[in-house]
Design a protein around this motif. Structure first.
Motif, PDB file in Angstrom:
ATOM      1  N   ASP A  27     -29.748 -30.612   7.446  1.00 36.20           N
ATOM      2  CA  ASP A  27     -31.110 -31.055   7.186  1.00 36.20           C
ATOM      3  C   ASP A  27     -32.105 -30.067   7.775  1.00 36.20           C
ATOM      4  O   ASP A  27     -31.747 -28.977   8.231  1.00 36.20           O
ATOM      5  N   ARG A  28     -33.374 -30.458   7.777  1.00 39.10           N
ATOM      6  CA  ARG A  28     -34.420 -29.548   8.282  1.00 39.10           C
ATOM      7  C   ARG A  28     -34.223 -29.186   9.745  1.00 39.10           C
ATOM      8  O   ARG A  28     -34.484 -28.051  10.145  1.00 39.10           O
ATOM      9  N   ARG A  29     -33.803 -30.150  10.538  1.00 37.92           N
ATOM     10  CA  ARG A  29     -33.598 -29.867  11.965  1.00 37.92           C
ATOM     11  C   ARG A  29     -32.514 -28.820  12.147  1.00 37.92           C
ATOM     12  O   ARG A  29     -32.673 -27.867  12.928  1.00 37.92           O
ATOM     13  N   PHE A  30     -31.389 -28.998  11.456  1.00 39.75           N
ATOM     14  CA  PHE A  30     -30.302 -28.020  11.556  1.00 39.75           C
ATOM     15  C   PHE A  30     -30.771 -26.648  11.100  1.00 39.75           C
ATOM     16  O   PHE A  30     -30.514 -25.632  11.761  1.00 39.75           O
ATOM     17  N   LEU A  31     -31.466 -26.579   9.972  1.00 37.97           N
ATOM     18  CA  LEU A  31     -31.935 -25.292   9.450  1.00 37.97           C
ATOM     19  C   LEU A  31     -32.966 -24.655  10.367  1.00 37.97           C
ATOM     20  O   LEU A  31     -32.963 -23.427  10.563  1.00 37.97           O
ATOM     21  N   ALA A  32     -33.841 -25.464  10.964  1.00 37.04           N
ATOM     22  CA  ALA A  32     -34.857 -24.922  11.871  1.00 37.04           C
ATOM     23  C   ALA A  32     -34.209 -24.311  13.106  1.00 37.04           C
ATOM     24  O   ALA A  32     -34.582 -23.213  13.543  1.00 37.04           O
ATOM     25  N   ILE A 139     -25.255 -20.248  12.742  1.00 35.81           N
ATOM     26  CA  ILE A 139     -24.739 -21.473  12.111  1.00 35.81           C
ATOM     27  C   ILE A 139     -23.638 -22.091  12.965  1.00 35.81           C
ATOM     28  O   ILE A 139     -23.632 -23.305  13.221  1.00 35.81           O
ATOM     29  N   VAL A 140     -22.697 -21.282  13.423  1.00 35.00           N
ATOM     30  CA  VAL A 140     -21.596 -21.806  14.240  1.00 35.00           C
ATOM     31  C   VAL A 140     -22.108 -22.323  15.582  1.00 35.00           C
ATOM     32  O   VAL A 140     -21.663 -23.376  16.069  1.00 35.00           O
ATOM     33  N   ILE A 141     -23.055 -21.627  16.181  1.00 34.99           N
ATOM     34  CA  ILE A 141     -23.610 -22.057  17.467  1.00 34.99           C
ATOM     35  C   ILE A 141     -24.313 -23.397  17.330  1.00 34.99           C
ATOM     36  O   ILE A 141     -24.067 -24.332  18.121  1.00 34.99           O
ATOM     37  N   VAL A 142     -25.204 -23.526  16.355  1.00 34.49           N
ATOM     38  CA  VAL A 142     -25.952 -24.776  16.175  1.00 34.49           C
ATOM     39  C   VAL A 142     -25.014 -25.908  15.777  1.00 34.49           C
ATOM     40  O   VAL A 142     -25.157 -27.046  16.243  1.00 34.49           O
ATOM     41  N   ALA A 143     -24.019 -25.615  14.932  1.00 35.47           N
ATOM     42  CA  ALA A 143     -23.047 -26.645  14.546  1.00 35.47           C
ATOM     43  C   ALA A 143     -22.257 -27.131  15.752  1.00 35.47           C
ATOM     44  O   ALA A 143     -21.976 -28.332  15.887  1.00 35.47           O
ATOM     45  N   THR A 144     -21.894 -26.226  16.654  1.00 36.57           N
ATOM     46  CA  THR A 144     -21.147 -26.620  17.854  1.00 36.57           C
ATOM     47  C   THR A 144     -21.997 -27.494  18.763  1.00 36.57           C
ATOM     48  O   THR A 144     -21.552 -28.549  19.235  1.00 36.57           O
ATOM     49  N   LEU A 145     -23.220 -27.068  19.022  1.00 38.12           N
ATOM     50  CA  LEU A 145     -24.108 -27.873  19.864  1.00 38.12           C
ATOM     51  C   LEU A 145     -24.357 -29.238  19.239  1.00 38.12           C
ATOM     52  O   LEU A 145     -24.322 -30.274  19.922  1.00 38.12           O
ATOM     53  N   GLY A 146     -24.582 -29.274  17.933  1.00 38.15           N
ATOM     54  CA  GLY A 146     -24.889 -30.534  17.268  1.00 38.15           C
ATOM     55  C   GLY A 146     -23.703 -31.462  17.141  1.00 38.15           C
ATOM     56  O   GLY A 146     -23.833 -32.682  17.274  1.00 38.15           O
ATOM     57  N   PHE A 148     -21.153 -31.836  19.131  1.00 37.38           N
ATOM     58  CA  PHE A 148     -20.734 -32.438  20.391  1.00 37.38           C
ATOM     59  C   PHE A 148     -21.846 -33.223  21.073  1.00 37.38           C
ATOM     60  O   PHE A 148     -21.596 -34.287  21.630  1.00 37.38           O
ATOM     61  N   GLY A 149     -23.054 -32.709  21.063  1.00 40.22           N
ATOM     62  CA  GLY A 149     -24.114 -33.368  21.819  1.00 40.22           C
ATOM     63  C   GLY A 149     -25.374 -33.657  21.043  1.00 40.22           C
ATOM     64  O   GLY A 149     -26.403 -34.001  21.633  1.00 40.22           O
ATOM     65  N   GLY A 150     -25.328 -33.525  19.711  1.00 39.57           N
ATOM     66  CA  GLY A 150     -26.547 -33.714  18.940  1.00 39.57           C
ATOM     67  C   GLY A 150     -27.492 -32.528  19.101  1.00 39.57           C
ATOM     68  O   GLY A 150     -27.178 -31.541  19.759  1.00 39.57           O
ATOM     69  N   LEU A 151     -28.664 -32.637  18.486  1.00 38.37           N
ATOM     70  CA  LEU A 151     -29.647 -31.546  18.539  1.00 38.37           C
ATOM     71  C   LEU A 151     -31.004 -32.025  19.057  1.00 38.37           C
ATOM     72  O   LEU A 151     -32.031 -31.872  18.385  1.00 38.37           O
ATOM     73  N   PRO A 152     -31.060 -32.596  20.268  1.00 39.54           N
ATOM     74  CA  PRO A 152     -32.372 -32.924  20.831  1.00 39.54           C
ATOM     75  C   PRO A 152     -33.167 -31.638  21.034  1.00 39.54           C
ATOM     76  O   PRO A 152     -32.623 -30.612  21.434  1.00 39.54           O
ATOM     77  N   THR A 153     -34.441 -31.702  20.787  1.00 42.04           N
ATOM     78  CA  THR A 153     -35.249 -30.485  20.693  1.00 42.04           C
ATOM     79  C   THR A 153     -35.213 -29.644  21.968  1.00 42.04           C
ATOM     80  O   THR A 153     -34.882 -28.448  21.936  1.00 42.04           O
ATOM     81  N   ARG A 154     -35.565 -30.243  23.094  1.00 42.20           N
ATOM     82  CA  ARG A 154     -35.688 -29.466  24.330  1.00 42.20           C
ATOM     83  C   ARG A 154     -34.342 -28.887  24.769  1.00 42.20           C
ATOM     84  O   ARG A 154     -34.239 -27.696  25.086  1.00 42.20           O
ATOM     85  N   ARG A 155     -33.314 -29.731  24.787  1.00 43.11           N
ATOM     86  CA  ARG A 155     -32.007 -29.265  25.259  1.00 43.11           C
ATOM     87  C   ARG A 155     -31.429 -28.206  24.331  1.00 43.11           C
ATOM     88  O   ARG A 155     -30.842 -27.212  24.790  1.00 43.11           O
ATOM     89  N   THR A 156     -31.598 -28.386  23.026  1.00 44.98           N
ATOM     90  CA  THR A 156     -31.058 -27.412  22.082  1.00 44.98           C
ATOM     91  C   THR A 156     -31.771 -26.071  22.200  1.00 44.98           C
ATOM     92  O   THR A 156     -31.130 -25.010  22.197  1.00 44.98           O
ATOM     93  N   GLY A 202     -21.705 -30.543   3.871  1.00 40.23           N
ATOM     94  CA  GLY A 202     -22.342 -29.242   3.760  1.00 40.23           C
ATOM     95  C   GLY A 202     -22.036 -28.335   4.938  1.00 40.23           C
ATOM     96  O   GLY A 202     -21.746 -27.142   4.767  1.00 40.23           O
ATOM     97  N   ILE A 203     -22.089 -28.878   6.149  1.00 43.54           N
ATOM     98  CA  ILE A 203     -21.810 -28.066   7.336  1.00 43.54           C
ATOM     99  C   ILE A 203     -20.329 -27.726   7.417  1.00 43.54           C
ATOM    100  O   ILE A 203     -19.957 -26.623   7.818  1.00 43.54           O
ATOM    101  N   ARG A 204     -19.472 -28.664   7.013  1.00 42.12           N
ATOM    102  CA  ARG A 204     -18.039 -28.363   6.982  1.00 42.12           C
ATOM    103  C   ARG A 204     -17.760 -27.181   6.045  1.00 42.12           C
ATOM    104  O   ARG A 204     -16.980 -26.280   6.372  1.00 42.12           O
ATOM    105  N   LEU A 205     -18.403 -27.200   4.877  1.00 41.24           N
ATOM    106  CA  LEU A 205     -18.190 -26.120   3.916  1.00 41.24           C
ATOM    107  C   LEU A 205     -18.722 -24.791   4.449  1.00 41.24           C
ATOM    108  O   LEU A 205     -18.113 -23.732   4.230  1.00 41.24           O
ATOM    109  N   LEU A 206     -19.849 -24.826   5.151  1.00 36.57           N
ATOM    110  CA  LEU A 206     -20.369 -23.601   5.770  1.00 36.57           C
ATOM    111  C   LEU A 206     -19.376 -23.039   6.785  1.00 36.57           C
ATOM    112  O   LEU A 206     -19.080 -21.841   6.788  1.00 36.57           O
ATOM    113  N   CYS A 207     -18.871 -23.908   7.650  1.00 39.35           N
ATOM    114  CA  CYS A 207     -17.907 -23.470   8.669  1.00 39.35           C
ATOM    115  C   CYS A 207     -16.632 -22.945   8.020  1.00 39.35           C
ATOM    116  O   CYS A 207     -16.069 -21.926   8.456  1.00 39.35           O
TER     117      CYS A 207
END
Length: 494
Positions: A27-32, A139-146, A148-156, A202-207
């Protein structure tokens, strides 16, 4: 259920709800965050104004140009000689003198060579290629962070800054060879093995796509992918038959997909290009060069050449060329410059017999030497320096020009920060492995993948700083991702 679901709650209904709520989507958050990560990883372009190059960078470009020229000629119905030479024609690149499709004595990855040629802009600097590599890493970095721990703005955002500035991932991404794809292969496969149910399709296919391309990008990635696949299938079998905890239905398919797709692609390309159904057609004999450099193959051949009559013995009747592995392969008297294409084919075919026989005859030395080199490789991970540039010769072909003009300070700082971040992350992951049973498979998979990279490079090539720099950044990345997951779980159960 997937191991990671247990981090979110204590009962099955809560786990299922958490999985639905926290599933990482394209989604937009992942792409951003992917765009932000790509920008942060691009600091080497600001520091040095170009990618880092080695001799292979120019070789990949030339190989890609030859392949594209050959295909375009075939598509346009032009004459192609039996040795692969293409007649010049309007609209086609100039016929490269190094090109020979069927008579090639040795090649690097065709898929990565084509990518290098197509992404060589601007002005054959390969900047677009390395930006593509940084995007795949992001892509791999953001997918890994997301995952396991989601993508909260500040922590990510903080995690991305730390990963880009205190690990080797940025310099490895902007080295114009496929090194970074070894780390991306391990990272993507850890996600596909242990966390695929937390990723959208979609993310599975990217990975899967990144990991499959990584398999095709370099011969050393094939055994690495095979090892990760075996570990993944072993984990599935243990979960199902020993713990009687069946995983979701298609887990095995996502485990084998990168190796299967990448392997089939490599075989198909080699079949078309060389008429050989093989994963490693026209590879250079790196394992033989490594054994000659270490000693056993040199001693074995010097002792047994009179009666064994290997091709390499007839090529060097007065003894093998002196020097290390690079001189043995590409020196003035190296086999690439001395052997014909047919002789090099026979050397490749004889390589396993020579290497294994030498290892058997000098087994104790080989065990000690390889073990020592594996340990050295595990702790050697400095980024590759910016010591050269690509310049075009009169024919428009890029050649390596050793300039040694750039300040090494940024890379020295990264080396120090990487050592600190890897040490701290390793200690924390070790403590977490003991305390948190649920994440043990993920941690074990990652560290076994990094060990496998060291073993593969040591056995097939030699110890080099850049070989481990391409994967070591995964340790701080996993630590940051799991820290977020564990922190969220404790906040939920408090």
């Amino acid at each position: 259920m997937n191991e990671l679901h247990n981090l979110q709650a204590g009962n099955a209904s809560t786990q299922a709800h958490a999985a639905t709520e926290r599933k990482l989507r394209l989604d937009r958050r992942f792409l951003a965050f992917t765009l932000l990560a790509t920008i942060l990883l691009s600091w080497p372009l600001l520091a040095f104004s170009r990618p880092s190059y080695i001799q292979d960078s120019a070789a990949y470009y030339k190989g890609g140009r030859a392949a594209v020229t050959f295909v375009m000629a075939k598509v346009q119905g032009l004459d192609v000689s039996s040795d692969g030479q293409v007649a010049s024609a309007p609209g086609l690149p100039a016929p490269p003198p190094e090109h020979s499709a069927k008579k090639a004595s040795g090649v690097r990855s065709i898929t990565y060579s084509v990518a290098t040629y197509l992404l060589s802009a601007p002005a054959t600097t390969l900047i677009l290629l390395t930006i593509f590599q940084a995007l795949c890493a992001a892509i791999v970095i953001v997918a890994t962070l997301g995952a396991f721990g989601g993508l909260p703005t500040r922590r990510t955002a903080i995690s991305l800054v730390l990963i880009a500035s205190a690990t080797t991932v940025a310099p490895a991404s902007y080295l114009a060879v496929p090194d970074i794809f070894a780390g991306l292969l391990i990272g993507a496969m850890v996600l596909l093995i242990a966390a695929w149910t937390r990723l959208s399709l979609g993310i599975r296919l990217l990975c899967t796509g990144i990991a499959a391309f990584a398999v095709t990008a370099h011969a050393s990635h094939i055994p690495l992918a095979a090892g990760m696949t075996a570990l993944g299938l072993g984990w599935v079998a243990v979960k199902r038959f020993y713990f009687h905890d069946p995983l979701p239905r298609w887990t095995w398919a996502w485990v084998v997909a990168p190796l299967l797709i990448g392997g089939m692609t490599t075989v198909a390309v080699n079949r078309v290009a060389f008429g050989e159904t093989s994963l490693t057609s026209k590879r250079y004999p790196f394992a033989l060069a490594r054994s000659v450099n270490d000693g056993p193959a040199r001693w074995y051949l010097e002792k047994h050449c009179p009666e064994l009559k290997y091709t390499i013995c007839t090529l060097y009747p007065n003894g093998l060329p002196k020097g290390g592995a690079l001189e043995f392969l590409w020196g003035p008297d190296g086999i690439v410059n001395v052997a014909t294409a047919e002789q090099l084919d026979r050397i490749r075919a004889e390589e396993p017999d020579i290497v294994l026989a030498a290892a058997k005859e000098y087994s104790w030395f080989e065990v000690r030497r390889i073990s020592y080199n594996i340990i050295r490789q595990l702790v050697s991970f400095r980024p590759y320096p910016y010591e050269a540039n690509l310049v075009l010769d009169e024919s428009g072909t890029p050649q390596l020009n050793w300039s040694r003009e750039e300040s090494p300070v940024p890379l020295h700082v990264i080396s120090i920060l990487t050592a600190i971040s890897v040490a701290l992350a390793t200690l924390w992951l070790g403590w977490t492995f003991i305390k948190e049973r649920e994440v043990r498979p993920v941690i074990a998979l990652l560290f076994l993948g990094i060990l496998g990279n060291a073993v593969t490079c040591t056995v097939l090539s030699a110890v080099a700083q850049r070989y481990q720099a391409r994967v070591i950044w995964l340790i701080p990345l996993l630590a940051l991702a799991l820290y977020g997951a564990i922190r969220d779980r404790r906040a939920t159960t408090a």
